[in-house]
Design an enzyme around this catalytic site. Structure first.
Site, PDB file in Angstrom:
ATOM      1  N   LYS A   1      -6.541  14.767   6.322  1.00 14.14           N
ATOM      2  CA  LYS A   1      -5.149  15.095   5.970  1.00 14.14           C
ATOM      3  C   LYS A   1      -4.728  16.426   6.572  1.00 14.14           C
ATOM      4  O   LYS A   1      -3.587  16.602   6.967  1.00 14.14           O
ATOM      5  CB  LYS A   1      -4.951  15.089   4.450  1.00 14.14           C
ATOM      6  CG  LYS A   1      -5.111  13.693   3.870  1.00 14.14           C
ATOM      7  CD  LYS A   1      -4.332  13.427   2.595  1.00 14.14           C
ATOM      8  CE  LYS A   1      -4.346  11.914   2.355  1.00 14.14           C
ATOM      9  NZ  LYS A   1      -3.756  11.437   1.163  1.00 14.14           N
TER      10      LYS A   1
ATOM     11  N   LYS B   1      -7.209   2.870   8.335  1.00 16.38           N
ATOM     12  CA  LYS B   1      -7.045   2.360   6.970  1.00 16.38           C
ATOM     13  C   LYS B   1      -5.567   2.090   6.658  1.00 16.38           C
ATOM     14  O   LYS B   1      -4.707   2.879   7.049  1.00 16.38           O
ATOM     15  CB  LYS B   1      -7.584   3.437   6.018  1.00 16.38           C
ATOM     16  CG  LYS B   1      -7.583   3.061   4.555  1.00 16.38           C
ATOM     17  CD  LYS B   1      -8.058   4.229   3.698  1.00 16.38           C
ATOM     18  CE  LYS B   1      -6.902   5.130   3.305  1.00 16.38           C
ATOM     19  NZ  LYS B   1      -6.584   5.186   1.888  1.00 16.38           N
TER      20      LYS B   1
ATOM     21  N   LYS C   1      -0.629   3.964   1.938  1.00 18.21           N
ATOM     22  CA  LYS C   1       0.730   3.816   1.414  1.00 18.21           C
ATOM     23  C   LYS C   1       1.658   4.928   1.855  1.00 18.21           C
ATOM     24  O   LYS C   1       2.860   4.793   1.773  1.00 18.21           O
ATOM     25  CB  LYS C   1       0.717   3.668  -0.103  1.00 18.21           C
ATOM     26  CG  LYS C   1       0.273   4.897  -0.884  1.00 18.21           C
ATOM     27  CD  LYS C   1       0.455   4.642  -2.375  1.00 18.21           C
ATOM     28  CE  LYS C   1      -0.802   4.849  -3.158  1.00 18.21           C
ATOM     29  NZ  LYS C   1      -1.283   6.235  -3.165  1.00 18.21           N
TER      30      LYS C   1
HETATM   31  P1  ATP Z   1      -2.265   7.963   0.512  1.00 12.84           P
HETATM   32  O1  ATP Z   1      -1.732   7.243   1.707  1.00 12.84           O
HETATM   33  O2  ATP Z   1      -1.222   8.703  -0.238  1.00 12.84           O
HETATM   34  O3  ATP Z   1      -3.486   8.773   0.791  1.00 12.84           O
HETATM   35  P2  ATP Z   1      -3.697   5.643  -0.364  1.00 12.84           P
HETATM   36  O4  ATP Z   1      -3.000   4.380   0.004  1.00 12.84           O
HETATM   37  O5  ATP Z   1      -4.909   6.028   0.394  1.00 12.84           O
HETATM   38  O6  ATP Z   1      -2.668   6.826  -0.488  1.00 12.84           O
HETATM   39  P3  ATP Z   1      -4.713   6.375  -2.992  1.00 12.84           P
HETATM   40  O7  ATP Z   1      -3.780   6.640  -4.112  1.00 12.84           O
HETATM   41  O8  ATP Z   1      -5.311   7.545  -2.308  1.00 12.84           O
HETATM   42  O9  ATP Z   1      -4.030   5.446  -1.900  1.00 12.84           O
HETATM   43  O10 ATP Z   1      -5.826   5.392  -3.479  1.00 12.84           O
HETATM   44  C1  ATP Z   1      -5.792   4.582  -4.635  1.00 12.84           C
HETATM   45  C2  ATP Z   1      -7.010   3.680  -4.627  1.00 12.84           C
HETATM   46  O11 ATP Z   1      -6.875   2.681  -3.611  1.00 12.84           O
HETATM   47  C3  ATP Z   1      -8.316   4.424  -4.315  1.00 12.84           C
HETATM   48  O12 ATP Z   1      -9.338   3.870  -5.101  1.00 12.84           O
HETATM   49  C4  ATP Z   1      -8.545   4.135  -2.867  1.00 12.84           C
HETATM   50  O13 ATP Z   1      -9.903   4.178  -2.511  1.00 12.84           O
HETATM   51  C5  ATP Z   1      -8.007   2.718  -2.749  1.00 12.84           C
HETATM   52  N1  ATP Z   1      -7.525   2.426  -1.396  1.00 12.84           N
HETATM   53  C6  ATP Z   1      -6.566   3.108  -0.724  1.00 12.84           C
HETATM   54  N2  ATP Z   1      -6.346   2.541   0.476  1.00 12.84           N
HETATM   55  C7  ATP Z   1      -7.198   1.490   0.566  1.00 12.84           C
HETATM   56  C8  ATP Z   1      -7.442   0.504   1.588  1.00 12.84           C
HETATM   57  N3  ATP Z   1      -6.790   0.517   2.721  1.00 12.84           N
HETATM   58  N4  ATP Z   1      -8.385  -0.426   1.357  1.00 12.84           N
HETATM   59  C9  ATP Z   1      -9.070  -0.447   0.191  1.00 12.84           C
HETATM   60  N5  ATP Z   1      -8.883   0.447  -0.810  1.00 12.84           N
HETATM   61  C10 ATP Z   1      -7.957   1.405  -0.633  1.00 12.84           C
END
Ligand code: ATP
Ligand code: LTN
Length: 337
Positions: free
Chosen positions: A116, A198, A201
């Site tokens: 990040k 990955k 969101k």
């Molecule tokens: P950001 O983009 O804001 O970092 P994010 O989509 O990575 O958000 P988080 O809120 O950080 O989401 O994660 C929530 C949960 O979803 C965590 O347990 C994380 O490991 C899981 N997660 C996030 N992205 C993925 C993905 N692409 N595949 C599987 N699990 C995911």
């Protein structure tokens, strides 16, 4: 279950954008599966979201929307403690104590921080750096035994374990040392346009992700235009050029609870086009009731507030108990009330 007491599960999701099918498959699907056999606490971690700039009005909306999506994917508010992190004061208070036990070196090794903070234009604030200590507090405050998360959070749970062990060693047994629960398949769903990254969101762009509450036409379009390769066979094989089809097979398998090998057999002799069309129908069918339920709940703010009040009050009781124990153990004078 041990001595008639249920083991404790805890997890959290940041309200940083629309929840994606990555969040669902990697984390929320496990939340739902585990709700009957454990004591469960599922938070929306709004304080974590502040580590990147947020529009205040939007943040409030997204926080409630994540709570509505927790319920919409099948978490029963009567069985689970659903709450907002900032509603319970103990999280930030414990963060201070644990921060005094965490090395700068440990924090600088965190991959999420490195990723990040190295993004062009990133604002590297102290919160982004100390983020894992707040996450450790979330978990240790409630003596969680298990933490269901996607692959990217494994390192943070490991740091939490190290902090718990260090505290217990220095001040006597206090915290449960938690274990991550990471799905064998689907722990890292990839971006549909760049299957080597990955699905996230909050990353800009966005045509490579599918949100749980996206419009069905958009969902179908994004699946159909997902990047694959010039091959023909629907097969789960290694190698970067196969990352696209591998990701689609993983999504299909997880949303239908069908082993990948069965899907490979089903699509022998068929092309990527047929496969994507079926997958688009499956994703739309899975997400439509979630979206409808979410939209209904968002019209009923009174109900959401009742759920949140109940969740926060139960969590706050537990948090105070742990915090006063921790304050006593580290040598702070008990306040007289
Ligand atoms: P950001 O983009 O804001 O970092 P994010 O989509 O990575 O958000 P988080 O809120 O950080 O989401 O994660 C929530 C949960 O979803 C965590 O347990 C994380 O490991 C899981 N997660 C996030 N992205 C993925 C993905 N692409 N595949 C599987 N699990 C995911
Ligand atoms: N860092 C996590 C969100 C999170 C979390 C937690 C997950 C904050 N606190 C406690 C599990 C347990 C992420 O997904 N980015």
């Amino acid at each position: 279950m041990e001595n008639g007491k249920k083991k404790i599960i805890l997890s959290g999701i940041q309200p940083t954008g629309q929840l994606t099918i990555g969040n669902y498959i990697g984390a929320m699907k496990n939340f739902v599966r585990l709700q009957n056999d454990y004591e469960t606490l599922y938070m929306v971690v709004d304080l974590h979201a502040l580590t990147v700039p947020q529009d205040p009005k939007e943040l409030r909306h997204k926080t409630l929307s994540v709570i509505a999506q927790y319920i919409a994917v099948g978490l029963d508010p009567d069985k689970n403690n659903l709450f907002i992190q900032s509603h319970v004061t103990g999280h930030t208070e414990l963060t201070w104590i644990l921060g005094c036990l965490t090395g700068l070196g440990e924090l600088s090794r965190m991959t999420q921080f490195k990723d990040k903070s190295s993004k062009p234009g990133a604002s590297i604030n102290a919160g982004l750096f100390t983020y894992p200590i707040l996450m450790a507090s979330d978990i240790l405050l409630y003596n969680a035994d298990f933490v269901p998360v996607g692959e990217d959070q494994k390192q943070h749970v490991e740091l939490t374990r190290d902090i718990a062990v260090k505290f217990n060693y220095r001040y006597s047994d206090t915290f449960t040392v938690p274990e991550p629960i990471i799905p064998k398949s689907g722990a890292r769903i990839m971006d549909l346009q760049n299957p080597l990254a990955k699905m996230s969101k909050s990353d800009t762009g966005g045509t490579g992700r599918i949100a749980l509450i996206d419009d069905p036409n958009i969902v179908a379009k994004r699946i159909k235009s997902a990047v694959t390769d010039s091959g023909m066979e629907i097969k789960f094989s290694e190698g970067d050029e196969k990352a696209g089809i591998r990701n689609l097979l993983t999504i299909y398998s997880n949303l239908t609870d069908t082993p990948v090998s069965e899907l490979e057999d089903k699509y022998i002799g068929k092309g990527y086009g047929d496969f994507k069309k079926d997958l688009a129908d499956i994703v739309v069918e899975k997400l439509t009731p979630i979206r409808n339920k979410h939209d209904d709940l968002m019209k009923n703010k009174d109900y959401l507030e009742t759920v949140l009040r109940k969740g926060a009050s139960a969590a706050q009781d537990k948090a105070w108990r742990m915090l006063s124990k921790v304050y006593r153990k580290v040598g702070l004078v008990q306040a007289s009330r």
